[in-house]
Design an enzyme around this catalytic site. Structure first.
Site, PDB file in Angstrom:
ATOM      1  N   GLY A   1      29.866 -35.280   1.466  1.00  0.00           N
ATOM      2  CA  GLY A   1      31.155 -35.159   2.128  1.00  0.00           C
ATOM      3  C   GLY A   1      31.675 -33.744   2.259  1.00  0.00           C
ATOM      4  O   GLY A   1      32.871 -33.534   2.482  1.00  0.00           O
TER       5      GLY A   1
ATOM      6  N   CYS B   1       9.912  -9.151   7.319  1.00  0.00           N
ATOM      7  CA  CYS B   1       9.349 -10.501   7.196  1.00  0.00           C
ATOM      8  C   CYS B   1       7.839 -10.452   7.401  1.00  0.00           C
ATOM      9  O   CYS B   1       7.352  -9.790   8.325  1.00  0.00           O
ATOM     10  CB  CYS B   1       9.999 -11.422   8.217  1.00  0.00           C
ATOM     11  SG  CYS B   1       9.371 -13.122   8.162  1.00  0.00           S
TER      12      CYS B   1
ATOM     13  N   CYS C   1       6.008 -13.308   7.867  1.00  0.00           N
ATOM     14  CA  CYS C   1       5.580 -14.597   8.405  1.00  0.00           C
ATOM     15  C   CYS C   1       4.605 -14.373   9.572  1.00  0.00           C
ATOM     16  O   CYS C   1       4.504 -13.272  10.121  1.00  0.00           O
ATOM     17  CB  CYS C   1       6.773 -15.442   8.843  1.00  0.00           C
ATOM     18  SG  CYS C   1       7.495 -14.981  10.438  1.00  0.00           S
TER      19      CYS C   1
ATOM     20  N   GLY D   1      24.076 -42.894   5.460  1.00  0.00           N
ATOM     21  CA  GLY D   1      25.534 -42.873   5.455  1.00  0.00           C
ATOM     22  C   GLY D   1      26.128 -41.814   6.366  1.00  0.00           C
ATOM     23  O   GLY D   1      27.096 -42.068   7.084  1.00  0.00           O
ATOM     24  N   PHE D   2      25.556 -40.608   6.367  1.00  0.00           N
ATOM     25  CA  PHE D   2      26.123 -39.544   7.182  1.00  0.00           C
ATOM     26  C   PHE D   2      25.937 -39.824   8.668  1.00  0.00           C
ATOM     27  O   PHE D   2      26.826 -39.561   9.476  1.00  0.00           O
ATOM     28  CB  PHE D   2      25.507 -38.189   6.837  1.00  0.00           C
ATOM     29  CG  PHE D   2      26.078 -37.059   7.647  1.00  0.00           C
ATOM     30  CD1 PHE D   2      27.308 -36.518   7.324  1.00  0.00           C
ATOM     31  CD2 PHE D   2      25.407 -36.567   8.751  1.00  0.00           C
ATOM     32  CE1 PHE D   2      27.866 -35.489   8.081  1.00  0.00           C
ATOM     33  CE2 PHE D   2      25.947 -35.542   9.511  1.00  0.00           C
ATOM     34  CZ  PHE D   2      27.176 -35.002   9.179  1.00  0.00           C
TER      35      PHE D   2
ATOM     36  N   ASP E   1      19.719 -29.142   1.907  1.00  0.00           N
ATOM     37  CA  ASP E   1      19.043 -29.484   3.149  1.00  0.00           C
ATOM     38  C   ASP E   1      19.968 -29.139   4.299  1.00  0.00           C
ATOM     39  O   ASP E   1      21.189 -29.135   4.143  1.00  0.00           O
ATOM     40  CB  ASP E   1      18.711 -30.987   3.215  1.00  0.00           C
ATOM     41  CG  ASP E   1      19.929 -31.815   3.608  1.00  0.00           C
ATOM     42  OD1 ASP E   1      20.052 -32.159   4.805  1.00  0.00           O
ATOM     43  OD2 ASP E   1      20.780 -32.098   2.737  1.00  0.00           O
TER      44      ASP E   1
END
Length: 374
Positions: free
Chosen positions: A216, A304, A306, A94-95, A266
């Site tokens: 939306g 961090c 990572c 839809g988006f 997301d």
């Protein structure tokens, strides 16, 4: 397998929980990296596992155009096609149709649009969206909705919302016609009009959904309007089901939404920003392309742990970007996703400890102080 959700802790409106689906467990609040074409850009599944990624999002619209459902179905579904063993949520398309604007035509039947791939006419109805998502065999599918533009007057927003509710009922009927592989979430619409949002939620609750989304938003509205809508709608959403805020991705916005009871998020922001040299740190976003990093021997973020921050300097990452080396995109993406997933873990820990508001205050104050110094 129908998704099953349990709350493990609450702190004010903020919630921590566990969402169990066919391919595993999702700890909430959760961030879902976006895998538009069946891949999270620049990342292998093994790298995503290493970061602690529990769920990714697949894009129904793009996958139905390329490579098409028959190819993916021949592999046994999207999990096998992309070699991802953990949960997948697929959006409805839809988006993406909303973003086509001049290339689409919306009717009660659904949407007809010109394919951005080859220009051919494509039809997408609620039933079509369900057929695609059933073929993808995602753990969580989304009902097809008509994403209300912003700004939209009350009459326009009402027409769009009511169409979305009729499409939701059709999506629900088709998804459950046979034994589905997962669960279907409904989507609350209604623009910036609180009464329409509540009417949308009321309409959705006439049917059974294992989770609900707020759609939306993040379409250009001011932050205060978005928060007002969340404060209007979320308290009325069932407490025993996950709540998904679609497409919202700034860290500040995620924190604000978690404090108001949202569980799932997301956004393409961490991966898209990475490819454009914008890297997230505890004190804000840095642009690795800036000259100030040319001889900087420090990591992106000293806090961090990572792989990128443990092995590479800002100077090296800037060099990779200047030379347009693929490794730069990969290392940047790995770092940004690590940042987002660590943020979600911190939020879950803060909620469990009863410190969600204190965590948010300290986090935002630190970023604000860094901006003031800069």
């Amino acid at each position: 397998m129908r998704p099953a959700f349990e709350l493990t802790a609450t702190d004010g409106a903020a919630r921590a929980g566990r969402l169990r689906v066919a391919h595993g467990l999702i700890e909430t609040p959760a961030f879902m990296p976006v895998g538009t074409y069946g891949t999270v850009k620049a990342m292998t599944p093994e790298e995503l596992y290493g970061l602690g990624t529990e769920v990714v999002l697949g894009n129904t619209f793009h996958l139905m155009l390329r490579p098409g459902v028959p190819v993916i179905a021949a592999h046994g579904g999207l999990h096998e096609f992309m070699n991802w063993k953990r949960p997948i949520l697929t959006d409805s398309g839809g988006f993406q149709v909303f973003s086509l604007k001049s290339l689409r035509r919306i009717t009660e039947e659904g949407v007809r649009f010109r394919s951005p791939v080859d220009g051919s006419e494509v039809r997408l109805t609620p039933e079509d969206s369900m057929e695609v998502q059933l073929g993808l065999r995602s753990d969580i599918a989304m009902a097809l909705d008509d994403c209300t533009p912003h700004p939209a007057a009350e009459a326009e927003a009402r027409e769009s919302m009511e169409r979305s509710m009729r499409w939701a009922a059709r999506s629900h009927a088709r998804y459950h016609r046979d034994q589905p592989p997962g669960g279907l979430f409904g989507i609350v619409q209604g623009g910036m009009h609180g009464a329409l949002r509540l009417a949308s939620l009321e309409a959705l609750l006439r049917l059974e959904w294992p989770g609900l989304a707020v759609g939306g938003l993040a379409v250009g509205e001011p932050e205060e309007e978005r928060l007002r809508i969340l404060e209007t709608v979320v308290p009325h959403m069932p407490a025993d089901r996950p709540r998904y805020l679609m497409g919202v991705g700034r860290p500040e916005d995620i924190i604000a939404a978690v404090l108001r009871g949202i569980d799932m998020f997301d956004c393409v922001m961490p991966t898209r920003h990475a490819r454009n040299g914008h890297l997230f740190t505890a004190t804000g976003v840095i642009n690795i392309r800036n000259r100030v990093h040319q001889s900087d021997l420090s990591p992106i973020d000293p806090e961090c742990d990572c792989y990128t921050c443990r092995h590479y300097t800002r100077a090296y990452l800037r060099h990779l970007d200047r030379c347009n080396e693929i490794l730069g995109c990969r290392l940047n993406t790995l770092h940004n996703l690590a940042f987002y997933l660590r943020l979600m873990r911190s939020l879950r820990q803060a909620i469990a400890a009863g410190r969600a508001a204190a965590f948010a205050t300290a986090y935002l104050a630190r970023r604000a102080a860094a901006v003031a110094v800069a």
